[in-house]
Design an enzyme around this catalytic site. Structure first.
Site, PDB file in Angstrom:
ATOM      1  N   HIS A  24      -5.071  -1.361  -4.861  1.00  0.00           N
ATOM      2  CA  HIS A  24      -5.547  -0.258  -4.024  1.00  0.00           C
ATOM      3  C   HIS A  24      -6.390   0.667  -4.876  1.00  0.00           C
ATOM      4  O   HIS A  24      -5.950   1.095  -5.945  1.00  0.00           O
ATOM      5  CB  HIS A  24      -4.362   0.455  -3.378  1.00  0.00           C
ATOM      6  CG  HIS A  24      -3.654  -0.434  -2.411  1.00  0.00           C
ATOM      7  ND1 HIS A  24      -2.552  -1.177  -2.750  1.00  0.00           N
ATOM      8  CD2 HIS A  24      -3.952  -0.770  -1.129  1.00  0.00           C
ATOM      9  CE1 HIS A  24      -2.175  -1.910  -1.718  1.00  0.00           C
ATOM     10  NE2 HIS A  24      -3.010  -1.690  -0.716  1.00  0.00           N
ATOM     11  N   LYS A  35     -12.547  -4.656   7.774  1.00  0.00           N
ATOM     12  CA  LYS A  35     -12.379  -5.518   6.608  1.00  0.00           C
ATOM     13  C   LYS A  35     -13.628  -6.365   6.367  1.00  0.00           C
ATOM     14  O   LYS A  35     -14.390  -6.641   7.282  1.00  0.00           O
ATOM     15  CB  LYS A  35     -11.235  -6.518   6.826  1.00  0.00           C
ATOM     16  CG  LYS A  35      -9.957  -5.956   7.337  1.00  0.00           C
ATOM     17  CD  LYS A  35      -8.861  -7.019   7.312  1.00  0.00           C
ATOM     18  CE  LYS A  35      -8.953  -8.006   8.444  1.00  0.00           C
ATOM     19  NZ  LYS A  35      -7.942  -9.059   8.373  1.00  0.00           N
ATOM     20  N   HIS A  50      -8.315  -1.349   0.098  1.00  0.00           N
ATOM     21  CA  HIS A  50      -7.308  -2.384  -0.126  1.00  0.00           C
ATOM     22  C   HIS A  50      -8.094  -3.650  -0.452  1.00  0.00           C
ATOM     23  O   HIS A  50      -9.076  -3.932   0.224  1.00  0.00           O
ATOM     24  CB  HIS A  50      -6.499  -2.703   1.140  1.00  0.00           C
ATOM     25  CG  HIS A  50      -5.904  -1.536   1.837  1.00  0.00           C
ATOM     26  ND1 HIS A  50      -4.549  -1.394   2.002  1.00  0.00           N
ATOM     27  CD2 HIS A  50      -6.462  -0.466   2.452  1.00  0.00           C
ATOM     28  CE1 HIS A  50      -4.300  -0.297   2.693  1.00  0.00           C
ATOM     29  NE2 HIS A  50      -5.441   0.288   2.987  1.00  0.00           N
ATOM     30  N   CYS A  84       0.800  -1.231   0.000  1.00  0.00           N
ATOM     31  CA  CYS A  84       0.000   0.000   0.000  1.00  0.00           C
ATOM     32  C   CYS A  84       0.836   1.286   0.000  1.00  0.00           C
ATOM     33  O   CYS A  84       0.525   2.200  -0.756  1.00  0.00           O
ATOM     34  CB  CYS A  84      -1.052   0.027   1.111  1.00  0.00           C
ATOM     35  SG  CYS A  84      -0.890  -1.212   2.365  1.00  0.00           S
ATOM     36  N   ARG A  86       7.070 -11.083   5.464  1.00  0.00           N
ATOM     37  CA  ARG A  86       6.688 -10.790   6.843  1.00  0.00           C
ATOM     38  C   ARG A  86       7.331 -11.807   7.759  1.00  0.00           C
ATOM     39  O   ARG A  86       7.368 -12.997   7.442  1.00  0.00           O
ATOM     40  CB  ARG A  86       5.168 -10.850   6.994  1.00  0.00           C
ATOM     41  CG  ARG A  86       4.496  -9.784   6.157  1.00  0.00           C
ATOM     42  CD  ARG A  86       2.994  -9.821   6.259  1.00  0.00           C
ATOM     43  NE  ARG A  86       2.432  -8.804   5.377  1.00  0.00           N
ATOM     44  CZ  ARG A  86       1.142  -8.634   5.155  1.00  0.00           C
ATOM     45  NH1 ARG A  86       0.267  -9.418   5.759  1.00  0.00           N
ATOM     46  NH2 ARG A  86       0.721  -7.684   4.357  1.00  0.00           N
ATOM     47  N   ASP A 145      -2.743  -7.997  -5.009  1.00  0.00           N
ATOM     48  CA  ASP A 145      -3.114  -6.774  -4.322  1.00  0.00           C
ATOM     49  C   ASP A 145      -3.665  -5.729  -5.292  1.00  0.00           C
ATOM     50  O   ASP A 145      -3.335  -5.735  -6.468  1.00  0.00           O
ATOM     51  CB  ASP A 145      -1.851  -6.213  -3.643  1.00  0.00           C
ATOM     52  CG  ASP A 145      -2.177  -5.477  -2.367  1.00  0.00           C
ATOM     53  OD1 ASP A 145      -3.378  -5.321  -2.068  1.00  0.00           O
ATOM     54  OD2 ASP A 145      -1.242  -5.059  -1.684  1.00  0.00           O
ATOM     55  N   GLN A 187       0.874 -11.180  -2.888  1.00  0.00           N
ATOM     56  CA  GLN A 187      -0.531 -10.779  -2.776  1.00  0.00           C
ATOM     57  C   GLN A 187      -1.065 -10.397  -4.153  1.00  0.00           C
ATOM     58  O   GLN A 187      -0.362  -9.763  -4.931  1.00  0.00           O
ATOM     59  CB  GLN A 187      -0.648  -9.559  -1.865  1.00  0.00           C
ATOM     60  CG  GLN A 187      -0.233  -9.810  -0.440  1.00  0.00           C
ATOM     61  CD  GLN A 187      -0.343  -8.536   0.375  1.00  0.00           C
ATOM     62  OE1 GLN A 187       0.186  -7.492  -0.004  1.00  0.00           O
ATOM     63  NE2 GLN A 187      -1.027  -8.613   1.498  1.00  0.00           N
TER      64      GLN A 187
END
Length: 645
Positions: free
Chosen positions: A386, A470, A516, A335, A364, A384, A382
RNA sequence: GCCGAUGUAGCUCAGUUGGUCAGAGCAGCUGAUUUGUAAUCAGCAGGUCGUGGGUUCGACUCCCUCUAUCGGCUCCA
């Protein structure tokens, strides 16, 4: 006094009758089978007198409530057995769970898996004596007194957390426990017992507390049900993605690369690439743009985002440039990078929504004990994106993301999933950043959008990310463990922290809202869950190899190669099994590899320019030309990937 | 990270009380066979028995460290 039953029928009884007596009045058989009773919506002891008109549900094994009472009672039975075998043992809590029950115990003598058979035997012995569960109500003070005398700090801790008033004890045989109930009438209906494992568990789930020994078990009213359950577990193990991943050569772990860092093998990489392309196509149709960002970012980037304050200490430690000593972090999320892309130029209200998508690999530091195959790793990618939206676009855009997730789940045949709305902890609010006002806006947006989409959701407090609430999509693995796949999050905070703006129609600067989202969650976890759902039999459009050509003998290898070339050109993924083996052997080996189509070529086929098609698990499909087969595959793939509505 | 268990060839697993116990099947390689719908035959090669220490005349076997994996707990941006 009138008692109403679930089917709507009503019967008159004398005041003070118990659930058990009602069952007896209906049939002796029901009286034997009834496990618990609901009176006016509340669970009650089977021997609880009913004194006014009420709606009564008698629960048998088939009901979830019946199983709960059965397993909860089994945990008391286990506690009794443990107390007899280990007189100095102390007890924590012993609830029923989805499948079975556990009890947390503190025993001066360690209890290991080797002891389970002995405990099982003791339980069976006690069960056969037909102990009843006798309830006794006491005051809080009396309860405290009882456990103070015993010196039982765990039960005292539990009682301390209860409100003043009546507290109930249940006794079965020699064992008495602080317990709300309800319980089954007698232990002799527990016919089959299996203690499955022992594990450590912190008292009250807090890692600062002492770790107790948790003993897991499951019981059944019939031996055959236990056998079925054990068979089911065995079959589930065959679907374990770690086993299948090895067998199908999809991924590999190497201790020298590092734990939790998967290596994708050629077939796994091909599968993953296909999934990525599929999602890219879906996202393209929803107006997403792909971006690419580096695997590291300066520490300050994460200080700005707030991630450093929250997770910095528990992350991989910073990377330094040798000369300048600048600090970089291994990217734990995408992000902040995407915020910087948003900031790359001024944005107008006309540009929004802006949707940046990236298959972003992040790292991570997960605690070593938490790693689990591909579902919990330290390096993962991910899917991902945004989305930067105006306030008036938020709900619509959120609903579109839900559409994407549902489309993907439908395409991949994930019928069973839970949609979970993850909100802030009601009490402990300092875990989160941002204003109450923005949190409420964000939470409401998710709740409303989910409701308008007709999603069947459950709300979980305390499960939100630290920057926003979420909507999570949860699925279960082969043995029933829950994993989060897709996630959609509303965030007012990062735009604030990165001072993101757009120029409105009023020529003033406004703050966009960020969404997200990751419909797969991560490629690793998604592939893992997909493997367990399909047992390695992927849909045709996804499977690494759609067909294998099997020459009857080496004499036909050349013909097989020419067919393979033709099919490859026509986009059929196939290879040739040119080994010097009998056809039966080749069929067997490729069936085990779960190749959907086996194409047999010998003298007949080479003469006619055809292939004999055999479908996995479905036998002979007859001969056809390579071109006809390619068309056949193409048509099948089209039925698998339906257009977006 | 915590509690507990496990770690023998690429894979799946045997290895009796510490003393020819370093083995099997599959996979691999070589040769024979040239095959018509779920395992052709024979031979060869493969392992510091997870790592590092210790006990012992002697350790795959007993003890400790570390490491990885498994089942949970805690955590999960």
């Amino acid at each position: 006094m009138n008692i109403t039953f679930p089917d709507g029928s009503t019967k008159e009884y004398n005041s003070g009758i118990t659930g058990l007596e009602i069952a007896e009045s209906i049939s002796p058989r029901l009286a034997k089978e009834v496990l618990s009773v609901t009176v006016n919506g509340d669970l009650h002891d089977l021997r609880f007198p009913i004194t006014c008109d009420a709606t009564v549900i008698l629960h048998k094994w088939e009901d979830a409530e019946g199983k709960k009472a059965f397993w909860h009672s089994s945990s008391h039975l286990m506690a009794e057995a443990l107390q007899e075998l280990y007189p100095k043992i102390k007890f924590g809590i012993g609830p029923s769970i989805d499948m079975g029950f556990y009890y947390d115990v503190d025993s001066p003598t360690p209890i290991t898996e080797a002891d389970l058979a002995k405990i099982e035997a003791k339980m069976l012995e006690l069960a056969r004596t037909g102990e009843t569960f006798v309830r006794k109500d006491v005051t809080k003070a009396q309860a405290m007194d009882t456990y103070t005398k015993k010196g039982d700090e765990y039960k005292l801790d539990l009682i301390g957390g209860l409100e003043d008033g009546t507290i109930s004890f249940y006794t079965n045989g020699s064992f008495t426990d602080l317990c709300r109930g309800p319980h089954i009438q007698s232990t002799d209906i527990i016919k089959a017992i299996k203690l499955t494992s022992v594990a450590g568990a912190y008292w009250r789930g807090d890692e600062k507390n002492k770790m107790l020994t948790r003993i897991y078990g499951i019981t059944f009213p019939k031996k055959s049900l236990l056998d079925e359950y054990l068979t089911m577990l065995e079959e589930a193990k065959l679907r374990d993605h770690r086993k299948l991943g090895k067998e199908l050569e999809l991924f590999h772990f190497s201790a020298r690369v590092g734990q939790g860092l998967p290596l994708w093998l050629p077939k796994g990489a091909a599968l993953r690439e296909r999934l990525e392309n599929f999602l890219k196509n879906v996202q393209k149709s929803y107006g997403y743009e792909q971006v690419i960002t580096p695997h590291i970012g300066m520490k300050d980037l994460y200080v700005t985002s707030g991630h450093y304050a929250k997770y910095g200490a528990d992350s991989f430690q910073p990377i330094h440039t040798p000369a300048e000593g600048e600090e970089f972090l291994l990217k734990p999320m995408n992000c902040p990078h995407h915020c910087e892309i948003y900031k790359a130029k001024p944005r107008s209200y006309r540009d929004l929504p802006i949707r940046f998508a990236e298959f972003g690999t992040v790292y991570r530091y997960e605690q070593s004990g938490e790693l689990h195959g591909l579902t919990r790793v330290r390096g993962f990618t991910q899917d991902d994106a945004h989305l930067f939206v105006r306030p008036d676009q938020l709900k619509d855009e959120f609903k579109k993301v839900i559409d994407i997730v549902l489309y993907i789940f439908k395409t991949l045949d994930f019928k069973e999933f839970n949609a979970q709305i993850s909100l802030r902890d009601k009490v402990n609010r300092d875990k989160y950043i941002g204003t109450d006002e923005n949190w409420e806006k964000a939470e409401n947006a998710i709740i409303e959008a989910s409701a308008e989409k007709g999603l069947n959701t459950v709300v979980e407090y305390g499960e939100a990310a630290f920057y926003g609430p979420k909507l999570d999509f949860m699925v279960r693995d082969a043995i029933g463990r829950k994993w989060q796949l897709g996630t959609i999050q509303v965030d007012y905070n990062l735009p604030e922290r990165f001072e993101l703006t757009y120029t409105g129609a009023d020529d003033k600067q406004h703050r966009p809202i960020m969404i997200h989202r990751a419909p797969f969650g991560s490629m690793e976890r998604f592939v893992a869950v997909l493997l367990e759902h399909t047992a390695g039999r992927f849909p045709l459009w996804l499977t690494p190899e759609q067909a294998v050509i099997l020459p009857i003998s080496e004499k036909f290898n050349d013909y097989a190669d020419s067919v393979a070339k033709k099919l490859n050109i026509l986009s059929v993924r196939c290879s040739v099994d040119s080994r010097n083996e009998k056809i039966g052997r080749k069929i067997r080996d490729n069936e085990i590899k779960r190749i959907p189509f086996l194409l047999i070529v010998g003298e007949n086929e080479a003469g006619e320019g055809t292939i004999s098609v055999r479908k996995q698990g479905d036998g002979d499909k007859g001969a056809m030309t390579p071109e006809a087969f390619a068309k056949f595959i193409d048509d099948l793939v089209k039925t698998e990937i339906k257009p977006i509505e």
